[in-house]
Motif scaffolding. Structure first.
Motif: not given
Length: 603
Positions: A440-462
């Motif tokens: 679960x730790x591995x999957x939880x941290x890896x999921x952040x690698x592909x996360x798109x952060x809201x509120x930021x220009x789409x050009x640089x949100x991942x």
């Protein structure tokens, strides 16, 4: 415990027989011990992961703040003012003049508040020192305590002074503490001054067989002011240069906080009470200058030390009985505009200026782009993440072999240390291969690698938008490298050049909304949560194995309890075997005696 008789009558090796019987009896306990050893190995493996996860979390703690990832740097023309960029801003130049530094409200007492003397009150001429009755002195000089013994004798005043000086020199060295005698034949102790003129503290302590009373001293009597003596003792020993009548009183501070004291209070206890109170001040004693000070806990003109005393304490320790003083704000000019601030850090337009000194002339602070700082910090993240992930991958991918069980004590005795280490490495291999916590730790941290952060220009949100991606497959599967990340430095620098604020937000946003949470903030929070899970499972690093508050620790504790109960039963079983063999030996001995008697009768 039963009496154990060897096989003298039967000729049997009873100890060997019982030992062999008990080997079979102990097999269940041996199995429990091996199970416990497996739990212990599993616990250590989890704690190993915990250590690596903590290192990753600490790295994230250093990088998750916006001020760490601005991509800008500040340089100052003088150390009188230093600066740091705490949010993304443009290149600029600023001029700052410091006219006054912020300061605490400070009420300082007069120096020399304590009378420097360690004087006895007895005429020591003709003093009798008796072995085991009054022949010892406990003396503390600075931080060293020694007990000296005065040889039994009836002394003249000068002979007693000479003997004590001899013992003191032997304990502390020559010319450290001088023993003196006045015209009234009273003993005193005078410490030698250090190179700065400061004379160290000397204290006498009451111990069994103490000679203090015979010499006219009391327990805890000291050369300098002793903060742990009661006010009444300080007065009776004349330790305060200002008159103090030890009685009850109250210190009242400007915000209404009160601190009571009486004749049994010590200066240390009074200071502790003030410092723990809500008065917002700190009361301290400077032993070098022998003075007391009351200081506000914060700087600024709004801070005050406002105190009054209904008794005689403050006057006795060199402070005014009633006083009110204020702190100071820092003042100056930034780019020609006046500023006033309560601390010596002044923040303006994303720049924090640290005011170190009043400046003789204006100081220039230049703000310039510094993409290297972000690139280096991102590299730190990549290294910490990959090292942590490699260990997690390794533990999850290992294959457990049922051929290897924990060694028994007898098996270890028959092996050398290297072979034992190799065997135990085989035993622990694969113990965490089915760990849901690590998975679960591995999957939880890896999921952040592909996360798109809201509120930021789409050009640089991942992370992929700024050059951080998982490592490409090379054609050969390597378990420990799965999920590791790599940095395209050129792409990161391009993103920083195009929109440094977006990069900063992508990594460090911390607005309390999950979808808008920056990647580094999320990594820190999840690592912290994973560490909590690991602690619940296997305890803290360097914790005890049988910690019942943890899952594995509870299992180990239960097994320890079972083994203890089983050992008690085995001990009784062993005694029973010896009891049975003893009965047999006694019967054989009796039979042999009868046969011997009959043989004697028949000739």
């Amino acid at each position: 415990m039963v009496m154990r008789i060897s096989g003298m009558s039967s000729g049997m090796d009873i100890d060997k027989i019982v030992s062999d019987l008990m080997k079979a009896e102990r097999l269940p306990k041996t199995k429990l011990k091996q199970k416990r050893d497996l739990y212990s190995l599993e616990m250590n493996l989890y704690r190993e992961v915990n250590t690596k996860m903590a290192a990753f979390r600490d790295a994230m703690n250093e990088l998750r703040y916006s001020s760490k990832m601005t991509g800008m740097k500040a340089t100052s023309s003088s150390t009188d003012v230093t600066a740091a960029v705490n949010q993304v801003t443009g290149a600029s130049s600023h001029s700052i003049q410091v006219d006054q530094l912020a300061d605490y409200a400070r009420l300082e007492g007069s120096g020399g508040v304590g009378a420097l003397s360690l004087q006895g009150t007895a005429n020591v001429d003709g003093t009798t020192i008796t072995q085991g009755v009054n022949d010892r002195l406990s003396i503390k000089l600075d931080n060293t305590t020694k007990i000296i013994t005065i040889p039994a004798n009836t002394y003249s005043a000068d002979d007693l002074r000479t003997e004590i000086q001899k013992q003191v020199d032997s304990a502390f060295g020559s010319n450290r503490l001088n023993v003196q005698l006045d015209a009234s034949n009273q003993i005193s102790f005078e410490p030698a001054a250090a190179t700065n003129g400061f004379k160290p503290q000397v204290t006498l302590y009451d111990i069994p067989n103490s000679a203090m009373s015979a010499l006219g001293f009391t327990g805890n009597q000291s050369y300098r002011l002793n903060l742990t003596n009661s006010l009444s003792d300080l007065t009776s020993q004349n330790k305060l240069t200002n008159p103090l009548v030890p009685s009850s009183g109250t210190l009242t501070f400007g915000n209404g906080t009160t601190v009571d004291y009486d004749a049994n209070s010590t200066l240390q206890s009074i200071m502790d009470s003030v410092n723990r109170s809500a008065a917002g001040v700190t009361m301290s004693y400077d032993s070098l200058n022998d003075k007391f000070t009351i200081t506000s806990k914060q700087t600024g003109a709004a801070q005050t030390v406002d105190v009054s005393d209904s008794g005689g304490l403050l006057a006795g320790i060199g402070l005014p009985a009633s006083a009110s003083v204020s702190g100071k704000d820092a003042t100056g000019k930034l780019d020609g505009a006046d500023f006033s601030v309560s601390s010596n850090v002044y923040s303006k337009d994303g720049i924090a200026y640290t005011l170190n000194k009043v400046t003789a002339s204006a100081v220039t602070v230049n703000i310039a782009s510094d993409p290297d700082s972000i690139v280096n910090n991102v590299k730190k993240f990549v290294t910490a993440y990959n090292e942590m992930m490699e260990l997690v991958n390794t533990r999850l991918s290992e294959t457990k072999s049922n051929k290897y069980a924990p060694l028994t004590d007898e098996e270890k005795d028959a092996m050398n240390d290297d072979d034992i280490a190799l065997w135990e490495n085989k035993v622990k291999t694969g113990l965490l291969s089915n760990s849901s916590i690590l998975r679960d730790a591995k999957n939880s941290l890896r999921s952040l690698l592909s996360k798109q952060v809201d509120g930021i220009t789409d050009q640089f949100n991942s992370l992929a938008d700024i050059g951080l991606t998982t490592q490409a497959f090379t054609g050969a599967y390597v378990a420990k490298d799965q999920g590791k990340i790599e940095l395209n430095e050129e792409k990161l620098r391009s993103a920083l050049a195009a929109n440094p604020e977006a990069v900063n937000q992508l990594l460090t946003n911390d607005v309390g909304v999950d979808s808008q949470e920056g990647i580094f903030v999320g990594m820190y929070n999840r690592a912290n949560s994973i560490i909590g899970d690991l602690v619940k499972k296997a305890g803290r690093v360097n914790g005890i194995d049988s910690d019942r508050t943890t899952a594995i620790g509870k299992s180990i504790y239960d097994l320890d309890t079972k083994m203890l109960e089983m050992e008690n039963r085995l001990s009784k079983k062993e005694d029973n075997y010896y009891r049975q063999f003893t009965i047999m030996e006694q019967a054989i001995a009796k039979s042999n005696a009868s046969i011997s008697w009959l043989s004697g009768q028949t000739g």
